[in-house]
Motif scaffolding. Structure first.
Motif, mmCIF file in Angstrom:
data_model
loop_
_atom_site.group_PDB
_atom_site.id
_atom_site.type_symbol
_atom_site.label_atom_id
_atom_site.label_comp_id
_atom_site.label_asym_id
_atom_site.label_seq_id
_atom_site.Cartn_x
_atom_site.Cartn_y
_atom_site.Cartn_z
ATOM 1 N N ALA A 323 0.840 -1.205 0.000
ATOM 2 C CA ALA A 323 0.000 0.000 0.000
ATOM 3 C C ALA A 323 0.871 1.249 0.000
ATOM 4 O O ALA A 323 0.557 2.238 -0.678
ATOM 5 C CB ALA A 323 -0.942 -0.009 1.200
ATOM 6 N N ALA A 324 1.971 1.210 0.733
ATOM 7 C CA ALA A 324 2.870 2.369 0.779
ATOM 8 C C ALA A 324 3.522 2.577 -0.588
ATOM 9 O O ALA A 324 3.624 3.713 -1.072
ATOM 10 C CB ALA A 324 3.941 2.168 1.853
ATOM 11 N N TYR A 325 3.917 1.483 -1.224
ATOM 12 C CA TYR A 325 4.525 1.591 -2.565
ATOM 13 C C TYR A 325 3.501 2.156 -3.555
ATOM 14 O O TYR A 325 3.805 3.048 -4.350
ATOM 15 C CB TYR A 325 5.034 0.216 -3.024
ATOM 16 N N GLN A 329 4.018 5.644 -5.514
ATOM 17 C CA GLN A 329 4.066 5.655 -6.977
ATOM 18 C C GLN A 329 3.014 6.597 -7.549
ATOM 19 O O GLN A 329 3.269 7.318 -8.515
ATOM 20 C CB GLN A 329 3.869 4.234 -7.534
ATOM 21 N N LEU A 330 1.821 6.585 -6.959
ATOM 22 C CA LEU A 330 0.778 7.512 -7.428
ATOM 23 C C LEU A 330 1.225 8.948 -7.204
ATOM 24 O O LEU A 330 1.013 9.822 -8.047
ATOM 25 C CB LEU A 330 -0.542 7.232 -6.692
ATOM 26 N N ALA A 350 -6.403 0.195 0.729
ATOM 27 C CA ALA A 350 -6.989 0.991 -0.351
ATOM 28 C C ALA A 350 -6.379 2.386 -0.478
ATOM 29 O O ALA A 350 -6.066 3.029 0.520
ATOM 30 C CB ALA A 350 -8.490 1.123 -0.136
ATOM 31 N N VAL A 351 -6.226 2.828 -1.726
ATOM 32 C CA VAL A 351 -5.818 4.205 -2.016
ATOM 33 C C VAL A 351 -6.753 4.751 -3.099
ATOM 34 O O VAL A 351 -6.836 4.196 -4.191
ATOM 35 C CB VAL A 351 -4.357 4.290 -2.520
ATOM 36 N N SER A 352 -7.477 5.829 -2.772
ATOM 37 C CA SER A 352 -8.341 6.477 -3.768
ATOM 38 C C SER A 352 -7.585 7.634 -4.384
ATOM 39 O O SER A 352 -6.776 8.278 -3.718
ATOM 40 C CB SER A 352 -9.620 7.002 -3.117
ATOM 41 N N PHE A 353 -7.870 7.893 -5.654
ATOM 42 C CA PHE A 353 -7.148 8.988 -6.322
ATOM 43 C C PHE A 353 -7.956 9.543 -7.483
ATOM 44 O O PHE A 353 -8.920 8.931 -7.939
ATOM 45 C CB PHE A 353 -5.768 8.510 -6.800
ATOM 46 N N LYS A 404 4.971 -5.949 -6.678
ATOM 47 C CA LYS A 404 5.389 -4.659 -7.207
ATOM 48 C C LYS A 404 5.000 -4.511 -8.676
ATOM 49 O O LYS A 404 4.589 -3.434 -9.116
ATOM 50 C CB LYS A 404 6.909 -4.538 -7.033
ATOM 51 N N ALA A 405 5.092 -5.611 -9.426
ATOM 52 C CA ALA A 405 4.793 -5.544 -10.863
ATOM 53 C C ALA A 405 3.333 -5.139 -11.103
ATOM 54 O O ALA A 405 3.029 -4.429 -12.069
ATOM 55 C CB ALA A 405 5.080 -6.893 -11.520
ATOM 56 N N ASP A 406 2.430 -5.585 -10.249
ATOM 57 C CA ASP A 406 1.016 -5.205 -10.396
ATOM 58 C C ASP A 406 0.876 -3.683 -10.316
ATOM 59 O O ASP A 406 0.130 -3.065 -11.093
ATOM 60 C CB ASP A 406 0.166 -5.830 -9.276
ATOM 61 N N ILE A 407 1.567 -3.114 -9.352
ATOM 62 C CA ILE A 407 1.466 -1.664 -9.144
ATOM 63 C C ILE A 407 2.183 -0.912 -10.267
ATOM 64 O O ILE A 407 1.692 0.109 -10.761
ATOM 65 C CB ILE A 407 2.024 -1.295 -7.754
ATOM 66 N N ASP A 408 3.321 -1.446 -10.718
ATOM 67 C CA ASP A 408 4.034 -0.810 -11.841
ATOM 68 C C ASP A 408 3.169 -0.818 -13.103
ATOM 69 O O ASP A 408 3.176 0.124 -13.892
ATOM 70 C CB ASP A 408 5.362 -1.536 -12.099
ATOM 71 N N ARG A 409 2.398 -1.909 -13.284
ATOM 72 C CA ARG A 409 1.512 -1.991 -14.445
ATOM 73 C C ARG A 409 0.398 -0.937 -14.350
ATOM 74 O O ARG A 409 0.002 -0.338 -15.344
ATOM 75 C CB ARG A 409 0.893 -3.390 -14.520
ATOM 76 N N LEU A 410 -0.076 -0.728 -13.143
ATOM 77 C CA LEU A 410 -1.090 0.323 -12.938
ATOM 78 C C LEU A 410 -0.526 1.682 -13.331
ATOM 79 O O LEU A 410 -1.172 2.455 -14.057
ATOM 80 C CB LEU A 410 -1.538 0.347 -11.467
#
Lengths: 425, 143
Positions: A323-325, A329-330, A350-353, A404-410
Motif C-alpha cells: 500500500a505504501a509503494y 508511486q501515485l 486501499a488508495v483512492s485517487f 510490485k509488478a502489479d502496481i508498476d503496471r497500474l
C-alpha cells in the motif's frame, strides 16, 4: 518526498510467493488485480473445501440424527471456533466464543440484523442519537438512516479533520448522554484510513451506548482483537478475506446476543412452536433462520486457516509495504491527486485517487484494456464523497498476493490514460 | 481490444473540443438525463423549427468522456432531423451499443460519426454512459 520504503522493503514485494495458490491469478499472470477491497481472490484450498463439504459431509446440519448431518454440524461449529479465535473473541480463560459467531449472508446483512434488533433492546426512540461516521460504506449507513426514520431517533455523523481522521474532540462532542448506538467502520473502504475504534468504543461505553464495528475492510488486513478494541459487535464478510461470497459474520458479546430478539424467523431457529407462540433456539441458531450455506461456512474456515498458516502478521506487514509503494508511486505523478491521507503508511489496503480532468470511469475502462483492474465510482460511500467534494474517484487496493509488478503496471497504464487525454498517443 | 480503438483522435476531439456543449437560450424542449451508476448528469436542449425539424441541439453537464463525446456526436447528427427520425436513430444507436445491430455500413451511413462508438458493445460497463444523451433525447421527444 523521500520514500519510506528501503531497498529491503522493495525486495520483499518484488515478487509474490502467494499468487500460485490462487487459481485465478495463477491462470492470468498478466492480470494486475487491484480491487481486493471489493472482493478478494480465493486460494485453491477454499475452493477445495467448498467441494469437499458437498462430497463428504453433505447433509442439512442441525436437524439430522445420522452421521453425515452430525459431521456437517461439527464442521460448522469448528468454523465458528476458528473465527472466534481469529478475531480474539474469547472468554477470560481464553476459550473461543464460537457460539457468539453468527453466520449471515454478508457484512451488510450482519449490520441489518443489528439495525433491526437493537432498537428494541435499547428502546430507541425520539430524542435518542445513533452515531455513525461520515466515512461509512452504505451498508453501515442506510440501515441506521432507516432506523432513525422509523423510530424518530437522530442520526449523528462523526466528521473528519483535514488529515482524514476523526479527532477525539468530535467523539466528546457527538457521543453523549442521548447516544444509544455507535456504529463505525474500522477501516474506510475509500480512504484506507484506520479509525481508533478502541477510543470510540471507550467513549460509547462512558455514556452507556453500544458500540458496533464494521470490520469488512479491517479483518482481512489487520489483526483484529475484539477484546482489545472493546467493542460490543463486529461485522465482516468472508469474501473479502479469501472466503466464499455469500457468507458474513457477526460477533457479539454473548450476553447481548442472548438478550436481543431474533432477526429473521422460521425454520432452524426455534426450540418449540405452538399455534400461537414459539420459543427461540439459543444463540447463534436464534439468528440463523432457514438452511444456511454450510459449505460456505466450512470454506470460510479454510480461508482463515490459509491466513493463519501464512502468518497473519507477516501478511499484514507485506500489505502495508504494498500500500505504501502504491501510494508513493501515485504521488510520483503530478497529474494524480490522492483522495485520502498523503502519508503512505496510513493506507490499509486501499488508495483512492483522481486523475486530473479525467473521469474515473474512463480511467478504469482504459486500464481494463491493459489488464489492470481498479474500482471507479462512489465506492458505496456517496455521503463521504459528497462531504469531500468529489463525484467519484478511482480506487486501487492491494492484498498480500499482489506484487510490485502489479502496481508498476497500474502506473504505466495511468501514464497511457494521461497520454490519450492529452494528445500524446 | 486496443486501447485507442475507442479513445481515438476523433473521439478525443469531441471530448476536448466539443461543438455542442453550451446552454441554449431559445430552446423549445429541455430534458435532464442522469446515469446513477456513474454520476453522469446531462441537460439536453433542442429547438424545433417551424417546419417541425430539429434546428439546433445542445447539452451541458458533466460525466465521463464516453457520455460527453456521445452527446456531442448526437447533437451534430440530429440537426435537420424530424422528431420521428431522431427517435428512430436513438433506437438504432441503442441497438449498436448493445450489440443487437452489427451492420457497420448501415451504422456508419445512418449514425455518421457516432458509429465510432461501436466498440462500446464490447464494454458492457460503458453502455449506459454511451446511451445517456440518446435516451434523454428519445424520452424528451416522446413526451
Amino acid at each position: 518526498m523521500a520514500s519510506i520504503l528501503s531497498a529491503a522493503h522493495i525486495a520483499t514485494i518484488e515478487q509474490s510467493p502467494y499468487k500460485l495458490d490462487f487459481p485465478l491469478l495463477a491462470q492470468n499472470p498478466q492480470l494486475a488485480f487491484l480491487d481486493s477491497a471489493a472482493t478478494a481472490q480465493r486460494p485453491a484450498t477454499v475452493l477445495d473445501a467448498e467441494r469437499h463439504f458437498y462430497e463428504t459431509m453433505n447433509a442439512n446440519p442441525l436437524r439430522g440424527l445420522y452421521r453425515l448431518s452430525v459431521e456437517a454440524t461439527a464442521s460448522i461449529d469448528a468454523a465458528r471456533t476458528r473465527i472466534a479465535r481469529f478475531i480474539g473473541a474469547t472468554d477470560d480463560d481464553g476459550t473461543p466464543q464460537g457460539n457468539a459467531i453468527v453466520f449471515t449472508r454478508n457484512a451488510s446483512e450482519a449490520l441489518n440484523l443489528l439495525s433491526r434488533t437493537l432498537p428494541r433492546l435499547t428502546e430507541l426512540g425520539p430524542g435518542d442519537d445513533v452515531v455513525i461516521s461520515i466515512m461509512e460504506h452504505h451498508s453501515n449507513l442506510i440501515p441506521w438512516q432507516q432506523v432513525c426514520a422509523a423510530t424518530g431517533a437522530n442520526l449523528v455523523y462523526l466528521r473528519l479533520t483535514e488529515d482524514f481522521s476523526i479527532p477525539k474532540s468530535e467523539l466528546a462532542e457527538k457521543i453523549g448522554p442521548r447516544t444509544k448506538i455507535v456504529s463505525v467502520t474500522h477501516v474506510s473502504n475509500v480512504l484506507g484510513v484506520q479509525n481508533d475504534v478502541a477510543a470510540i468504543a471507550a467513549r460509547a461505553h462512558e455514556v452507556g451506548a453500544l458500540c458496533i464495528v464494521d470490520g469488512a475492510q479491517s479483518v482481512p488486513h489487520v489483526a483484529v482483537n475484539v477484546r482489545s478494541l472493546g467493542c460490543d459487535f463486529l461485522a465482516f464478510s468472508a469474501h473479502k478475506l479469501g472466503g466464499p461470497m455469500g457468507i458474513g459474520v457477526l460477533w457479539g458479546k454473548p450476553e447481548l446476543l442472548d438478550a436481543m430478539p431474533p432477526f429473521l424467523v422460521g425454520g432452524e431457529m426455534i426450540d418449540s412452536v405452538t399455534e400461537t407462540d414459539a420459543v427461540w433456539s439459543p444463540v447463534p441458531q436464534k439468528f440463523e433462520a432457514g438452511t444456511q450455506d454450510a459449505a460456505g461456512s466450512y470454506a470460510t474456515d479454510a480461508a482463515i486457516a490459509y491466513l493463519e498458516a501464512h502468518d497473519m502478521a507477516a501478511l499484514e506487514e507485506r500489505e502495508r509495504l504494498l500500500a505504501a509503494y502504491l501510494c508513493e508511486q501515485l504521488q510520483s505523478r503530478d497529474y494524480i491527486t490522492i483522495v485520502g491521507p498523503s502519508e503512505p503508511d496510513r493506507h490499509v489496503g486501499a488508495v483512492s485517487f483522481d486523475v486530473k480532468g479525467i473521469h474515473p470511469h474512463d480511467v478504469a475502462s482504459i486500464l481494463d484494456m491493459s489488464n489492470v483492474c481498479i474500482r471507479a465510482g462512489h465506492h458505496c460511500a456517496q455521503p463521504l464523497l459528497t462531504y469531500l467534494g468529489w463525484h467519484s474517484t478511482c480506487r486501487a487496493s492491494v492484498a498480500f498476493y499482489n506484487d510490485k509488478a502489479d502496481i508498476d503496471r497500474l502506473i504505466a497504464g495511468l501514464d497511457t490514460v494521461w497520454g490519450i487525454f492529452n494528445g500524446r498517443n | 481490444m486496443d486501447v485507442t480503438s475507442l479513445y481515438n483522435e476523433q473521439f478525443m476531439d469531441h471530448v476536448t473540443h466539443p461543438d455542442y456543449k453550451y446552454a441554449m437560450e431559445d430552446a423549445t424542449h429541455e430534458h435532464d438525463g442522469i446515469n446513477p451508476s456513474c454520476g453522469d448528469e446531462l441537460h439536453l436542449s433542442v429547438r424545433l423549427g417551424d417546419d417541425g425539424r430539429i434546428e439546433e441541439c445542445a447539452y451541458t453537464g458533466h460525466g465521463c468522456a464516453v457520455s460527453m463525446a456521445s452527446a456531442d456526436m448526437m447533437s451534430d447528427l440530429m440537426v435537420g432531423k424530424t422528431p420521428a427520425e431522431a427517435i428512430e436513430l436513438c433506437a438504432l444507436f441503442k441497438d449498436m451499443v448493445t450489440g443487437a445491430e452489427k451492420d457497420a455500413d448501415k451504422l456508419e451511413e445512418q449514425l455518421d460519426e457516432a458509429a465510432l462508438l461501436m466498440d462500446v458493445s464490447h464494454m458492457p460497463a460503458r453502455v449506459k454512459c454511451a446511451e445517456l444523451a440518446w435516451r434523454t433525447l428519445s424520452e424528451m421527444l416522446q413526451e
